[in-house]
Scaffold this active site. Structure first.
Site, PDB file in Angstrom:
ATOM      1  N   GLN A 245      72.767  11.296 -57.069  1.00  0.00           N
ATOM      2  CA  GLN A 245      74.149  11.731 -57.284  1.00  0.00           C
ATOM      3  C   GLN A 245      74.962  11.660 -55.994  1.00  0.00           C
ATOM      4  O   GLN A 245      76.141  12.019 -55.990  1.00  0.00           O
ATOM      5  CB  GLN A 245      74.150  13.180 -57.840  1.00  0.00           C
TER       6      GLN A 245
ATOM      7  N   CYS B   5      68.899  17.376 -67.769  1.00  0.00           N
ATOM      8  CA  CYS B   5      67.579  17.213 -67.140  1.00  0.00           C
ATOM      9  C   CYS B   5      67.412  18.187 -65.976  1.00  0.00           C
ATOM     10  O   CYS B   5      66.863  17.829 -64.927  1.00  0.00           O
ATOM     11  CB  CYS B   5      67.368  15.782 -66.656  1.00  0.00           C
TER      12      CYS B   5
ATOM     13  N   LYS C 287      73.885   4.323 -61.494  1.00  0.00           N
ATOM     14  CA  LYS C 287      74.839   5.396 -61.189  1.00  0.00           C
ATOM     15  C   LYS C 287      75.856   4.974 -60.150  1.00  0.00           C
ATOM     16  O   LYS C 287      76.711   5.786 -59.757  1.00  0.00           O
ATOM     17  CB  LYS C 287      74.076   6.654 -60.751  1.00  0.00           C
TER      18      LYS C 287
ATOM     19  N   HIS D 162      66.788  17.984 -60.511  1.00  0.00           N
ATOM     20  CA  HIS D 162      66.678  17.200 -61.752  1.00  0.00           C
ATOM     21  C   HIS D 162      65.190  17.119 -62.111  1.00  0.00           C
ATOM     22  O   HIS D 162      64.333  17.143 -61.227  1.00  0.00           O
ATOM     23  CB  HIS D 162      67.260  15.812 -61.481  1.00  0.00           C
TER      24      HIS D 162
ATOM     25  N   ASP E  15      66.449  13.210 -53.066  1.00  0.00           N
ATOM     26  CA  ASP E  15      66.890  12.627 -54.334  1.00  0.00           C
ATOM     27  C   ASP E  15      68.379  12.340 -54.167  1.00  0.00           C
ATOM     28  O   ASP E  15      69.196  13.257 -54.253  1.00  0.00           O
ATOM     29  CB  ASP E  15      66.622  13.616 -55.471  1.00  0.00           C
TER      30      ASP E  15
HETATM   31  C1  LIG Z   1      70.211  14.120 -59.310  1.00  0.00           C
HETATM   32  C2  LIG Z   1      69.478  13.121 -60.175  1.00  0.00           C
HETATM   33  N1  LIG Z   1      68.180  12.848 -59.898  1.00  0.00           N
HETATM   34  C3  LIG Z   1      67.483  11.970 -60.650  1.00  0.00           C
HETATM   35  C4  LIG Z   1      68.063  11.316 -61.706  1.00  0.00           C
HETATM   36  C5  LIG Z   1      67.246  10.329 -62.507  1.00  0.00           C
HETATM   37  O1  LIG Z   1      67.770   9.036 -62.313  1.00  0.00           O
HETATM   38  P1  LIG Z   1      67.243   7.825 -63.245  1.00  0.00           P
HETATM   39  O2  LIG Z   1      67.387   8.313 -64.643  1.00  0.00           O
HETATM   40  O3  LIG Z   1      68.173   6.684 -62.922  1.00  0.00           O
HETATM   41  O4  LIG Z   1      65.820   7.584 -62.854  1.00  0.00           O
HETATM   42  C6  LIG Z   1      69.411  11.554 -62.024  1.00  0.00           C
HETATM   43  C7  LIG Z   1      70.060  10.839 -63.193  1.00  0.00           C
HETATM   44  N2  LIG Z   1      71.186  11.511 -63.733  1.00  0.00           N
HETATM   45  C8  LIG Z   1      71.001  11.945 -65.087  1.00  0.00           C
HETATM   46  C9  LIG Z   1      70.927  10.819 -66.088  1.00  0.00           C
HETATM   47  O5  LIG Z   1      71.664  11.329 -67.242  1.00  0.00           O
HETATM   48  N3  LIG Z   1      72.416  12.466 -66.860  1.00  0.00           N
HETATM   49  C10 LIG Z   1      72.132  12.833 -65.575  1.00  0.00           C
HETATM   50  O6  LIG Z   1      72.659  13.720 -64.953  1.00  0.00           O
HETATM   51  C11 LIG Z   1      70.131  12.476 -61.248  1.00  0.00           C
HETATM   52  O7  LIG Z   1      71.418  12.756 -61.514  1.00  0.00           O
END
Ligand SMILES: Cc1ncc(COP(=O)(O)O)c(CN[C@@H]2CONC2=O)c1O
Length: 411
Positions: free
Chosen positions: A202, A365, A225, A122, A199
């Site tokens: 998920q 992202c 989440k 991400h 990280d």
């Molecule tokens: C694997 C992963 N890492 C980091 C983040 C960042 O988390 P925060 O936004 O809470 O700091 C997300 C958020 N998931 C994103 C948010 O929107 N869609 C997604 O898949 C994620 O899925």
């Protein structure tokens, strides 16, 4: 066995219509919905206990402080950290990872050192490391992904060397749904004198996580989440590392003494928590942890595996539909990125929304991953504990109707 129909009663938001159709919420990788127990905890706190924490000696301040620190202990137990002082409250995964890159990175990384991530990360687990590498004159390297969507461990063994100082990897991909072998990666990183940052955004909502069993040096995740509110997250770090690290933000709460030209810091965890924290968010995260623990993280993981095992073959049977990542349901956590041939995912998601379904469309992202997969964007359905096979059936029906509409102009 999860009774999703019973659990859904805790989520009033799910009982609404969208475009005259019952809502089917399948965007849980973006954020999850909040159960009544979490919403009630937020309201109760603001109606009965609201006060600033740690410094007040009056009753409300004492109560607020007690609830805030009890929430921290719930976080510790939830991820099996050795001590509460190793669990820092942050704004979320992004902030947690930035803190590690800034504070530990500045301490440990020198010119010529290497930082290793993967192509499936991400952006929040890419850009902080780009910035660190640029700041320090270090090299950023990427672990490959196999053709069937898994982390390539042979590539990991090549990329992680004695020059590596930091390895940072998603426990679970928010696009491919695949679960990465973080314990094996910790061993590999440690064998080269590097630390492993995970990280866990998920992963933590969807499966049991034991940071000591993984032997992760840092582990990051977000409250929103995992049925918690937005604006609250956690950075776990081994005490022996956090004790060496400088705070990233400075101000009230985190100090012992402030002199005219220098100051001293409080001990862990408060050293890293400058300013008035998200008190209500932390307490509500504690309620979310209680809620998930009562259902059972292994039960949640199994429930999602059953849903994926049910819906993935139906998706793969649709002609012209591509699913990205492992085609084996066993290696998935409820995340299914897909495209219909000839249709932009935004059109797919808009058409599904017309049928009452909420899915994500875009790059999630994870632009380097989509480039690696040679696809500009995807649609993404992501399941959670309150989704059912009926939701999966609605998804298949809506995709077939969408396909029919764009091919023959009628739904
Ligand atoms: C694997 C992963 N890492 C980091 C983040 C960042 O988390 P925060 O936004 O809470 O700091 C997300 C958020 N998931 C994103 C948010 O929107 N869609 C997604 O898949 C994620 O899925």
């Amino acid at each position: 066995m999860i009774n999703a129909d019973k659990i859904r009663q805790q989520f009033p938001i799910l009982f609404q219509e969208v475009n005259d159709e019952p809502l089917v919420y399948l965007d849980n990788a973006a954020t999850t919905q909040k159960p009544k127990v979490v919403l009630d905890k937020l309201t109760y706190y603001y109606e009965h206990d609201n006060a600033n924490v740690h410094r007040g000696v009056h009753t409300l301040a004492e109560r607020a402080t007690k609830e805030y620190e009890e929430a921290r202990e719930k976080v510790r137990a939830f991820i099996n950290a050795k001590e509460t002082a190793e669990t820092l409250f942050t704004r979320g995964t992004t902030t947690s990872l930035n803190w590690v890159a800034k504070s530990y990175g500045d301490l440990a990384v020198e010119v010529g050192d290497e930082i290793v991530i993967s192509y499936m990360e991400h952006h929040s687990n890419i850009i902080p490391w780009q910035q660190l590498a640029e700041r320090k004159g270090a090299t950023l390297k990427y672990i490959e992904i196999t053709a069937d969507g898994f982390l390539d461990m042979e590539s990991a063994k090549q990329q992680i060397t004695d020059k590596t100082k930091i390895v940072s990897i998603a426990h679970v991909s928010n696009v491919l749904g695949v679960i990465n072998p973080v314990t094996e990666l910790a061993e590999l990183a440690h064998s080269h004198g590097a630390v492993l940052v995970v990280d866990g955004a998920q992963a933590v909502p969807h499966m049991p996580v034991d940071v000591q069993a993984i032997d992760a040096d840092f582990y990051a995740f977000s409250g929103h989440k995992m049925c918690g509110p937005t604006g609250i997250g956690v950075l776990y770090g081994k005490r022996e590392l956090l004790d060496q690290m400088e705070p990233v933000e400075f101000g009230g709460e985190m100090i012992d003494f402030v002199n005219l030209y220098d100051s001293t810091w409080k001990e862990l965890p408060w050293k890293f928590e400058a300013g008035t924290p998200n008190i209500a968010g932390a307490i509500a995260l504690g309620a979310a942890i209680d809620f998930l623990t009562e259902i059972g993280l292994e039960e949640i993981h199994q429930h999602e595996a059953e849903l994926v095992a049910y819906v993935l073959p139906k998706l793969l049977a649709i002609e012209g539909l591509t699913v990205y990542g492992p085609q084996d349901p066993a290696h998935h956590t409820g995340v299914l990125a897909f495209n219909l041939d000839g249709l932009h995912p935004h059109d797919t998601a808009t058409a599904l929304d017309m049928e009452g379904l909420a899915v994500r469309a875009g790059h999630h992202c994870a632009q380097p991953l989509l480039k690696y997969l040679n696809v500009p964007a995807t649609a993404r359905a992501s399941f959670y504990l309150y989704n059912t096979k009926a939701d999966a059936d609605r998804l298949i029906e809506a995709i077939l109707a969408t396909k029919e509409f764009f091919q023959h102009g009628s739904i």
